[in-house]
Design a protein around this motif. Sequence first.
Motif, short mmCIF file in Angstrom:
data_model
loop_
_atom_site.label_atom_id
_atom_site.label_comp_id
_atom_site.label_asym_id
_atom_site.label_seq_id
_atom_site.Cartn_x
_atom_site.Cartn_y
_atom_site.Cartn_z
N ILE A 96 0.84 -1.20 0.00
CA ILE A 96 0.00 0.00 0.00
C ILE A 96 0.87 1.25 0.00
CG2 ILE A 96 -1.67 1.37 1.29
CD1 ILE A 96 -2.87 -1.20 2.33
N GLY A 97 0.55 2.17 -0.88
CA GLY A 97 1.25 3.44 -0.93
C GLY A 97 0.39 4.51 -0.27
N VAL A 98 -0.23 5.33 -1.09
CA VAL A 98 -1.09 6.39 -0.56
C VAL A 98 -2.41 5.81 -0.06
CG1 VAL A 98 -2.33 8.51 -1.15
CG2 VAL A 98 -0.06 8.07 -2.13
N MET A 99 -2.86 6.34 1.06
CA MET A 99 -4.21 6.04 1.55
C MET A 99 -4.95 7.36 1.68
SD MET A 99 -3.70 3.01 4.33
CE MET A 99 -5.44 2.55 4.27
N GLY A 100 -6.27 7.26 1.63
CA GLY A 100 -7.01 8.51 1.71
C GLY A 100 -8.49 8.32 1.97
N VAL A 147 -4.03 2.82 -2.45
CA VAL A 147 -3.44 2.63 -3.77
C VAL A 147 -2.28 1.65 -3.67
CG1 VAL A 147 -2.32 3.75 -5.71
CG2 VAL A 147 -4.08 4.97 -4.43
N VAL A 148 -2.35 0.61 -4.49
CA VAL A 148 -1.27 -0.36 -4.60
C VAL A 148 -0.78 -0.32 -6.04
CG1 VAL A 148 -0.63 -2.78 -4.43
CG2 VAL A 148 -2.28 -1.81 -2.80
N TRP A 149 0.41 0.25 -6.21
CA TRP A 149 0.94 0.51 -7.55
C TRP A 149 -0.04 1.39 -8.32
CZ3 TRP A 149 5.83 -0.33 -7.32
CH2 TRP A 149 6.33 -1.40 -6.56
N VAL A 150 -0.77 0.89 -9.26
CA VAL A 150 -1.72 1.70 -10.03
C VAL A 150 -3.16 1.27 -9.78
CG1 VAL A 150 -0.07 2.28 -11.83
CG2 VAL A 150 -1.50 0.22 -12.06
N THR A 151 -3.38 0.40 -8.80
CA THR A 151 -4.72 -0.11 -8.52
C THR A 151 -5.30 0.59 -7.31
OG1 THR A 151 -4.15 -2.27 -9.42
CG2 THR A 151 -6.09 -2.16 -8.01
#
Length: 115
Positions: free
Chosen positions: A31-35, A98-102
């Motif tokens: 997981i990258g960005v969360m929101g 967001v996981v990579w582009v998903t």
Amino acid sequence: QVQLVESGGGLVQAGGSLRLSCAASGNIRSIGVMGWYHQAPGKQRELVATITSRGSTNYADSVKGRFTISRDNAKNTVYLQMNSLKPEDTAVYLCNAVVWVTNYWGQGTQVTVSS
């Protein structure tokens, strides 16, 4: 796959506060960005706030100074502290990861602010 479960919504009077939580499970290491986003009836989904894995934040102008997003990576949870709530904040609030582009989405939690 990432699963997101929101909690903390409800009914509150104008000027009140609520704290939303979103717990992530599954492939959490990626997981990258969360929101948080919100969607009012008949309107498009809109960004509320985002936070990166390192803690950098971004807010919609309409919530700056009133809402605070935070993230506990150890608990795989992101929070949204909402203060000075207004009737126009009424919406379904959805957690995003967001996981990579998903993009992954939670089911949403209803926030209703009465005047």
